[in-house]
Scaffold this motif. Structure first.
Motif, PDB file in Angstrom:
ATOM      1  N   PHE A  45      84.055  18.192 -12.763  1.00  0.00           N
ATOM      2  CA  PHE A  45      83.847  19.779 -13.343  1.00  0.00           C
ATOM      3  C   PHE A  45      84.400  20.156 -11.804  1.00  0.00           C
ATOM      4  CE2 PHE A  45      80.259  17.345 -14.558  1.00  0.00           C
ATOM      5  CZ  PHE A  45      80.321  17.197 -15.971  1.00  0.00           C
ATOM      6  N   SER A  46      84.190  20.659 -11.155  1.00  0.00           N
ATOM      7  CA  SER A  46      84.667  21.183  -9.638  1.00  0.00           C
ATOM      8  C   SER A  46      85.877  21.460  -9.739  1.00  0.00           C
ATOM      9  CB  SER A  46      84.351  20.846  -8.105  1.00  0.00           C
ATOM     10  OG  SER A  46      82.950  20.347  -8.236  1.00  0.00           O
ATOM     11  N   GLU A  47      86.483  22.518  -9.283  1.00  0.00           N
ATOM     12  CA  GLU A  47      87.896  22.854  -8.953  1.00  0.00           C
ATOM     13  C   GLU A  47      88.419  23.809  -7.951  1.00  0.00           C
ATOM     14  OE1 GLU A  47      88.930  25.340 -13.255  1.00  0.00           O
ATOM     15  OE2 GLU A  47      88.085  24.102 -13.902  1.00  0.00           O
ATOM     16  N   GLY A  81      83.021  25.472  -7.438  1.00  0.00           N
ATOM     17  CA  GLY A  81      82.121  24.772  -6.660  1.00  0.00           C
ATOM     18  C   GLY A  81      80.776  24.074  -6.529  1.00  0.00           C
ATOM     19  N   THR A  82      79.546  24.878  -5.942  1.00  0.00           N
ATOM     20  CA  THR A  82      78.212  25.276  -6.649  1.00  0.00           C
ATOM     21  C   THR A  82      78.248  25.954  -7.678  1.00  0.00           C
ATOM     22  OG1 THR A  82      77.901  24.660  -3.981  1.00  0.00           O
ATOM     23  CG2 THR A  82      76.838  25.811  -5.079  1.00  0.00           C
ATOM     24  N   GLU A  83      79.205  26.777  -7.640  1.00  0.00           N
ATOM     25  CA  GLU A  83      79.147  27.765  -8.759  1.00  0.00           C
ATOM     26  C   GLU A  83      79.817  26.967 -10.612  1.00  0.00           C
ATOM     27  OE1 GLU A  83      80.234  32.194  -8.810  1.00  0.00           O
ATOM     28  OE2 GLU A  83      79.302  32.343 -10.480  1.00  0.00           O
ATOM     29  N   HIS A 123      89.466  19.207  -9.043  1.00  0.00           N
ATOM     30  CA  HIS A 123      89.783  19.314  -7.889  1.00  0.00           C
ATOM     31  C   HIS A 123      88.073  18.695  -7.190  1.00  0.00           C
ATOM     32  CE1 HIS A 123      90.944  21.093  -4.458  1.00  0.00           C
ATOM     33  NE2 HIS A 123      89.679  21.374  -3.980  1.00  0.00           N
ATOM     34  N   PHE A 124      88.595  17.353  -6.420  1.00  0.00           N
ATOM     35  CA  PHE A 124      86.926  16.754  -5.762  1.00  0.00           C
ATOM     36  C   PHE A 124      87.393  15.653  -6.762  1.00  0.00           C
ATOM     37  CE2 PHE A 124      85.631  20.400  -3.332  1.00  0.00           C
ATOM     38  CZ  PHE A 124      86.702  19.883  -1.991  1.00  0.00           C
ATOM     39  N   ILE A 125      87.979  14.840  -7.847  1.00  0.00           N
ATOM     40  CA  ILE A 125      87.489  14.086  -8.724  1.00  0.00           C
ATOM     41  C   ILE A 125      87.116  12.608  -8.158  1.00  0.00           C
ATOM     42  CG2 ILE A 125      87.176  13.681 -10.904  1.00  0.00           C
ATOM     43  CD1 ILE A 125      87.127  16.564  -9.989  1.00  0.00           C
ATOM     44  N   GLY A 152      75.602  18.322  -5.048  1.00  0.00           N
ATOM     45  CA  GLY A 152      74.899  19.762  -4.460  1.00  0.00           C
ATOM     46  C   GLY A 152      74.474  19.895  -2.765  1.00  0.00           C
ATOM     47  N   THR A 153      75.177  21.096  -2.555  1.00  0.00           N
ATOM     48  CA  THR A 153      74.903  20.942  -1.121  1.00  0.00           C
ATOM     49  C   THR A 153      73.707  20.450  -0.872  1.00  0.00           C
ATOM     50  OG1 THR A 153      74.788  23.600  -1.183  1.00  0.00           O
ATOM     51  CG2 THR A 153      77.318  22.213  -1.016  1.00  0.00           C
ATOM     52  N   GLY A 154      73.338  20.255   0.906  1.00  0.00           N
ATOM     53  CA  GLY A 154      72.084  20.585   1.778  1.00  0.00           C
ATOM     54  C   GLY A 154      70.969  22.263   1.188  1.00  0.00           C
TER      55      GLY A 154
END
Ligand code: FAD
Length: 384
Positions: free
Chosen positions: A129-131, A135-137, A161-163, A366-368
């Motif tokens: 998902f992330s690029e 990230g969050t959005e 990114h971050f996979i 999902g961040t804090g």
């Protein structure tokens, strides 16, 4: 609500404790951590104990027609607790969560291809998902990876990114937007060991037994049949599982913190300073008390929410509260435990590994801050 565990659950926990004691894996975990390798030996033990099939839905089928064990969240909690307290890298043990979404939204071919891999504990697919911009959005504004239809095929271009785990998986379930209709975000099973795809592990501060990767797709060709769920449903196709994933993130944080806590308590009873155990010093007792309160609160909360999950009444707010409370508490506990153990806590004890490995629990899944937004919105709604 009855938190007494069943005889089967008790036997499961006993089997895990016996296997972990017999194998004495801590030196092995230290090596894997130092060399950044996947703990294969531990993985084999999990397989022998049936941990990979146990949590798969009953409708799932392995290669030989074996059904999933259908075990629920309370059993999952107990297994994570038993493994975590032995210092095992339980952050690796969550792949089976993807099986629910696969069963719900996958085609028969996709289910037949990937489900047997979950039974074996082999990575079935990574999730992309992330690029760098997303990230969050996750939205059509931030996702830059595209899919383009050309001559009856589909072509993927972009940078994920971050996979997690992408080195061990041949496929990445990739979120991409339609190059001709950018509002459409869709998931695709994209092969990653093919020309046009490059993956590289990223540097990180912990989780050394896991790989986390950049992936570049340069016109990677796939088929229309590689679409997961339906076109435009990319953000929703896996979302049903988010609450359970957050709960499992919380089990993971608790299990690792329990190990740090118990190591620190044992150390406080043994370490002699000025002729007495440090555990007799009130300032050390303060650390012990802070840790104990958090361990008790986490355990009670998690058993309660796991019971809710098994009885189909876990709310989105509860999942976020569990993730936020347990990730913060677990990080605090690792800090207290390291302090109690002094220099040896910092140099070479497994508490230092746990301290490093726990930090991510406040960010990934999902961040804090996002858990706070989700939970507090729900709470405030109740009082309108
Ligand atoms: C080790 C690791 C493994 C990962 N594995 C995967 C994986 O397998 N697949 C995958 O797709 N992704 C993965 N991720 C990515 C992870 O999901 C993101 O890092 C996470 O969602 C946060 O996104 P970000 O890092 O871009 O931070 P950002 O979204 O840029 O956030 C930066 C800061 O702003 C805050 N913030 C953002 N929006 C808001 C808001 N609305 N309100 C308040 N605060 C806000 C955040 O909480 C954070 O503190 C992984 C990340 C790591 C580090």
């Amino acid at each position: 609500m009855d938190f007494r565990i069943t005889e089967e659950q008790e036997l499961m926990v006993q089997a895990i404790e016996e296997a972990m004691t017999r194998e004495n894996l801590e030196p092995y975990f230290q090596d894997c951590d130092k060399n950044h390798t996947h703990p294969e030996k531990w993985w084999e033990i999990l397989k022998e104990l049936g941990c990979f099939s146990m949590f798969l839905p009953e409708e799932a089928e392995g290669e030989d027609g074996e059904p999933g064990g259908g075990e629920g969240a309370v059993t999952m909690f107990l297994v994570m607790e038993a493994l975590g307290r032995c210092g095992a890298p339980i952050y690796l043990f969550w792949d089976h969560v993807k099986a629910d979404a696969l069963l719900e939204n996958g085609t028969k071919e996709q289910i037949d291809k990937f489900m047997p891999l979950f039974f074996k504990g082999n990575g079935a697919f990574a999730q992309g998902f992330s690029e760098p911009t997303a990230g969050t959005e996750l939205s059509s504004n931030t996702i830059l990876t595209t899919y383009t239809r050309r001559n009856g095929k589909v072509y993927i271009n972009g940078h994920k990114h971050f996979i997690s785990g992408a080195q061990d998986n041949d496929y990445c379930l990739t979120l991409a937007k339609n190059s001709e209709n950018p509002e459409q975000l869709t998931l695709w099973f994209v092969p990653t060991n093919v020309p046009g795809c490059k993956k590289e592990p990223m540097e990180k501060m912990g989780l050394n037994m896991e790989n986390v990767n950049d992936i570049w797709f340069d016109d990677v060709e796939i088929e229309e049949s590689d679409m997961f769920s339906f076109e435009g449903n990319g953000l929703m196709a896996t979302s049903k599982g988010f609450d359970y994933e957050r709960l499992i993130d919380a089990f993971n944080a608790y299990g690792q913190a329990l190990c740090a806590y118990e190591d620190a308590c044992r150390y406080a009873n043994q370490r002699i300073v000025k002729g007495q155990e440090i555990g007799r010093l009130q300032l050390i007792q303060n650390h012990i008390m802070e840790m104990t309160m958090k361990i008790e609160a986490m355990r009670n909360m998690l058993l309660h929410y796991a019971w809710n999950k098994d009885n189909n009444c876990l709310t989105r707010a509860e999942a976020s509260i569990a993730k936020q409370f347990c990730s913060e508490s677990a990080n605090d506990i690792a800090d207290h435990a390291l302090q109690v153990m002094g220099g040896i806590g910092y140099c070479g004890s497994r508490v230092s590994r746990i301290y490093r490995d726990l930090r991510i629990t406040r960010i990934s899944g999902g961040t804090g801050e996002i858990q706070t937004v989700i939970a507090s919105r729900q709470v405030l709604k109740k009082y309108k």
